[in-house]
Design a protein around this motif. Structure first.
Motif, PDB file in Angstrom:
ATOM      1  N   LYS A  20       5.144  11.677  -3.501  1.00 33.67           N
ATOM      2  CA  LYS A  20       5.970  10.811  -4.389  1.00 33.67           C
ATOM      3  C   LYS A  20       6.495  11.580  -5.505  1.00 33.67           C
ATOM      4  CE  LYS A  20       2.048   9.005  -7.106  1.00 33.67           C
ATOM      5  NZ  LYS A  20       1.423  10.341  -6.739  1.00 33.67           N
ATOM      6  N   VAL A  32       9.584  13.742  -3.961  1.00 33.89           N
ATOM      7  CA  VAL A  32      10.743  12.902  -3.727  1.00 33.89           C
ATOM      8  C   VAL A  32      11.431  12.115  -4.739  1.00 33.89           C
ATOM      9  CG1 VAL A  32      11.024  10.473  -2.454  1.00 33.89           C
ATOM     10  CG2 VAL A  32       9.829  12.217  -1.397  1.00 33.89           C
ATOM     11  N   LEU A  74       5.409   4.704  -1.919  1.00 30.31           N
ATOM     12  CA  LEU A  74       5.319   5.805  -1.021  1.00 30.31           C
ATOM     13  C   LEU A  74       3.964   6.098  -0.514  1.00 30.31           C
ATOM     14  CD1 LEU A  74       7.865   8.822  -1.712  1.00 30.31           C
ATOM     15  CD2 LEU A  74       5.718   8.974  -0.614  1.00 30.31           C
ATOM     16  N   ALA A 123       1.092   7.944   2.866  1.00 32.63           N
ATOM     17  CA  ALA A 123       0.968   8.428   4.133  1.00 32.63           C
ATOM     18  C   ALA A 123      -0.644   8.429   4.163  1.00 32.63           C
ATOM     19  CB  ALA A 123       1.270  10.023   4.175  1.00 32.63           C
ATOM     20  N   LEU A 165       7.308   2.995   1.931  1.00 35.83           N
ATOM     21  CA  LEU A 165       7.945   4.091   2.612  1.00 35.83           C
ATOM     22  C   LEU A 165       6.905   5.122   2.943  1.00 35.83           C
ATOM     23  CD1 LEU A 165      10.281   5.853   3.163  1.00 35.83           C
ATOM     24  CD2 LEU A 165      10.396   6.679   0.957  1.00 35.83           C
ATOM     25  N   ASN A 166       6.418   4.963   4.419  1.00 40.70           N
ATOM     26  CA  ASN A 166       5.241   5.562   4.879  1.00 40.70           C
ATOM     27  C   ASN A 166       5.938   7.092   5.358  1.00 40.70           C
ATOM     28  OD1 ASN A 166       3.533   6.677   6.836  1.00 40.70           O
ATOM     29  ND2 ASN A 166       2.410   4.846   6.655  1.00 40.70           N
ATOM     30  N   THR A 167       5.184   8.136   4.785  1.00 36.84           N
ATOM     31  CA  THR A 167       6.013   9.368   5.185  1.00 36.84           C
ATOM     32  C   THR A 167       4.928  10.257   6.148  1.00 36.84           C
ATOM     33  OG1 THR A 167       4.804  10.510   3.306  1.00 36.84           O
ATOM     34  CG2 THR A 167       7.272   9.403   2.968  1.00 36.84           C
ATOM     35  N   MET A 184       7.608  11.880   8.384  1.00 35.13           N
ATOM     36  CA  MET A 184       8.878  11.973   7.550  1.00 35.13           C
ATOM     37  C   MET A 184       8.779  12.940   6.626  1.00 35.13           C
ATOM     38  SD  MET A 184      10.466   8.865   5.376  1.00 35.13           S
ATOM     39  CE  MET A 184      10.863   7.670   6.692  1.00 35.13           C
ATOM     40  N   GLU A 235      14.285  13.076   4.404  1.00 31.58           N
ATOM     41  CA  GLU A 235      14.722  11.914   5.160  1.00 31.58           C
ATOM     42  C   GLU A 235      13.926  10.881   4.112  1.00 31.58           C
ATOM     43  OE1 GLU A 235      13.343   9.494   9.019  1.00 31.58           O
ATOM     44  OE2 GLU A 235      12.867  11.682   8.932  1.00 31.58           O
ATOM     45  N   ALA A 236      12.960  11.183   3.328  1.00 32.88           N
ATOM     46  CA  ALA A 236      12.306  10.106   2.250  1.00 32.88           C
ATOM     47  C   ALA A 236      13.334  10.129   1.171  1.00 32.88           C
ATOM     48  CB  ALA A 236      10.883  10.720   1.937  1.00 32.88           C
TER      49      ALA A 236
END
Ligand code: CDP
Length: 218
Positions: free
Chosen positions: A15, A18, A140, A142, A195-197, A200, A204-205
């Protein structure tokens, strides 16, 4: 608040990267709120104050002699950017962050970052406590396995060995501490975009957050 994007999520979710990239794209300021908890933990250690002494740590948090100078973080004039990133200080940050008086002491300092224009703020309680009126909230995340793999890559550690298992265990321990504490626990808010990365990349995030921003904050 049309000028604030709040990005919350667990440890090593990416995060910070990003959020900083989104801030750069928009020409906005960036707040790494975790750094304030890390700085508080480091300052307490330097001053010989134990991380569980709530009143004493809160006093240090109020008076934190920190200067953010571009990429550099100065505590009492010393560059501590690398020191605060250690796992030990991360654990200390998680401990002091569970103390309500410490969170209160850092509240105004965090809000002040949004006084002079746009701000992208990342942490655990940006959307719930610090900027509840943010025009865009993102959770955000994962899986722990993916986050451990990313951290291992950063540190040059091979996946699968004992070192990797230790990183994964640290991440799971911090997740548990941040999620289960009673003050400002980490959780996905009903009004936050998920937002699951897991599958990704950063690019893209960042684009997804900017897309949501254009819809929610325009
Ligand atoms: O880099 P990483 O995501 O692992 O951690 P960080 O964002 O630098 O935050 C370090 C610790 O500070 C976290 O484990 C949280 O316990 C705490 N923290 C918090 O409670 N609230 C925030 N807004 C930011 C961080």
């Amino acid at each position: 608040m049309r000028n604030v994007i709040a990005i919350d999520g667990p440890s090593a979710s990416g995060k910070g990267t990003v959020a900083a990239r989104v801030a750069r794209e928009l020409g906005w300021a960036y707040l790494d709120s975790g750094a304030l908890y890390r700085l508080t933990a480091l300052y307490a250690r330097e001053q010989g104050v134990t991380w569980t002494d709530e009143a004493a740590v809160a006093k240090l948090a109020t008076d934190l002699p920190v200067v953010f100078d571009g990429e550099r973080v100065l505590l009492n004039g010393c560059d501590v950017g690398a020191t605060i990133r250690s796992e030990a200080i991360g654990m200390g940050a998680s401990k002091v962050a569970a103390l309500p008086q410490v969170r209160e002491a850092l509240l105004q300092r965090q809000r002040a970052f949004a006084e002079n224009g746009g701000l992208v703020a990342d942490g655990r309680d940006m959307g719930s406590v610090v900027f509840p009126q943010a025009c865009l909230k993102v959770f955000l995340t994962a899986s722990a396995q993916v986050r451990a793999a990313r951290r291992a890559k950063q540190l040059g550690i091979a996946c699968g060995g004992a070192e990797f298992d230790r990183i994964l265990a640290d991440i799971q321990a911090r997740d548990a501490a941040d999620t289960n504490r009673s003050t400002a626990p980490l959780r996905q808010l009903p009004d936050a975009y998920l937002l699951n990365t897991d599958h990704m990349g950063i690019e893209e995030a960042v684009n997804q957050v900017l897309d949501w921003f254009n819809r929610a904050c325009a």
